[in-house]
Design a protein around this motif. Structure first.
Motif, PDB file in Angstrom:
ATOM      1  N   SER A   3       0.805  -1.156  -0.017  1.00  0.00           N
ATOM      2  CA  SER A   3      -0.116   0.052  -0.084  1.00  0.00           C
ATOM      3  C   SER A   3       0.862   1.230  -0.047  1.00  0.00           C
ATOM      4  N   HIS A   4       0.342   2.289  -0.519  1.00  0.00           N
ATOM      5  CA  HIS A   4       0.985   3.518  -0.550  1.00  0.00           C
ATOM      6  C   HIS A   4       0.314   4.815   0.378  1.00  0.00           C
ATOM      7  N   ALA A   5       0.985   5.660   0.798  1.00  0.00           N
ATOM      8  CA  ALA A   5       0.303   6.740   1.769  1.00  0.00           C
ATOM      9  C   ALA A   5      -0.626   7.630   1.035  1.00  0.00           C
ATOM     10  N   GLY A   6      -1.438   8.028   1.527  1.00  0.00           N
ATOM     11  CA  GLY A   6      -2.469   8.798   0.736  1.00  0.00           C
ATOM     12  C   GLY A   6      -1.863  10.330   0.541  1.00  0.00           C
TER      13      GLY A   6
END
Length: 305
Positions: free
Chosen positions: A15-18
């Protein structure tokens, strides 16, 4: 031992940071160039679309759509005749980047051409598969229906049609000659439209009016297949120039002064505008220039997320 349901297929999972959403605005000149009916069709307000804060997070409370930064920049670029490639993530609203300029230009051209008994400019939307074209056609049909309902003028309605291998030959002439927006694929363009442009008046009419070429899912066109499609697009550009030349264009006059203005405008924009969209191009500008017949000295607007 844990069972692998998809062995050797998943290469990465994470996942990647928003990120903070960024909104953009259109310049006053571009807003004036877009018909109010088209702005309303996409849920845009003329004043609001031109006065947006890039970090405004309260757009949900206004009930009016806000343009993402890449959308506003793409629309601005396309409306000013600059070749544009949009490479942003899935679900980022890339379709709006080409639909709004295409509809706006077709709507304006159709209005200007009414006194000349002409059909206005045309746009070709290229999709790699027939299924994608049909899916986009269903959405576009709803937009055109809403546009007609909101337009109180007596202007003839914009029309869109699909020309591909599933389109009956008995319907192709009507679609090519009567529609302002054509959805097709490179195979049909290569095998049916281009070889017959000087044999079928309907195809000649279409290509003489062609002002915008949209290439969706542009990342598909790479390798040998991409090289073939690039040659098809180069031929398309050459044929458009020949088909739109005065010796091949018949004009019916009802208002001579208006026709002179329309023809002068068309001559000034004889080179088709290219717009490409994709979510997975590593080098967007390089890919775009290799795929489309764009000269080295021609400006290209590259928009990435």
């Amino acid at each position: 031992m844990e069972r692998q349901w998809l062995p050797c297929q998943a290469a990465y999972a994470g996942s990647h940071a928003g990120r903070t959403v960024r909104y953009g605005s259109l310049t006053p000149d571009t807003l004036r160039a877009i018909p109010s009916q088209v702005l309303k069709l996409f849920g845009l307000d003329a004043m609001d679309a031109g006065m947006q804060n890039e970090n405004d997070s309260n757009h949900h409370t206004t009930g009016i759509r806000k343009l993402f930064l890449h959308q506003s920049q793409a629309i601005e670029s396309a409306m000013n005749g600059i070749h544009t490639v949009v490479c942003t993530g899935t679900g980022s609203g890339k379709s709006l980047c080409f639909l709004l300029p295409v509809l706006a230009k077709a709507f304006i051209s159709l209005r200007q051409s009414q006194n000349c008994l002409k059909l206005g400019s045309a746009a070709i939307l290229l999709f790699p598969t027939k299924a994608l074209a049909q899916d986009q056609y269903s959405k576009l049909s709803l937009l055109l229906k809403s546009l007609q309902e909101n337009d109180n003028s007596r202007t003839a309605p914009l029309r869109a049609g699909v020309i591909d291998g599933d389109t009956p030959h008995s319907q192709r002439d009507e679609i090519a000659s009567e529609c302002q927006i054509i959805l097709t694929n490179p195979d049909t363009l290569h095998a049916a439209i281009l070889p017959n442009w000087n044999k079928k008046p309907s195809y000649q009419s279409l290509l003489s009016r062609l002002k915008t070429i949209v290439i969706d899912e542009a990342h598909v066109y790479e390798g040998a297949f991409g090289a073939h499609v690039s040659m098809v697009l180069a031929r398309l550009k050459r044929v458009c120039r020949v088909a739109s030349s005065p010796s091949n264009t018949a004009v019916e006059f009802s208002d001579v002064s208006q026709c002179k203005i329309t023809l002068k405008s068309q001559k000034a924009q004889s080179i088709p505008l290219f717009i490409a969209c994709s979510a997975t191009m590593i080098h967007p500008e390089q890919h775009f220039r290799l795929l489309c017949p764009i000269a080295e000295d021609e400006e290209v607007k590259v928009l990435t997320s």
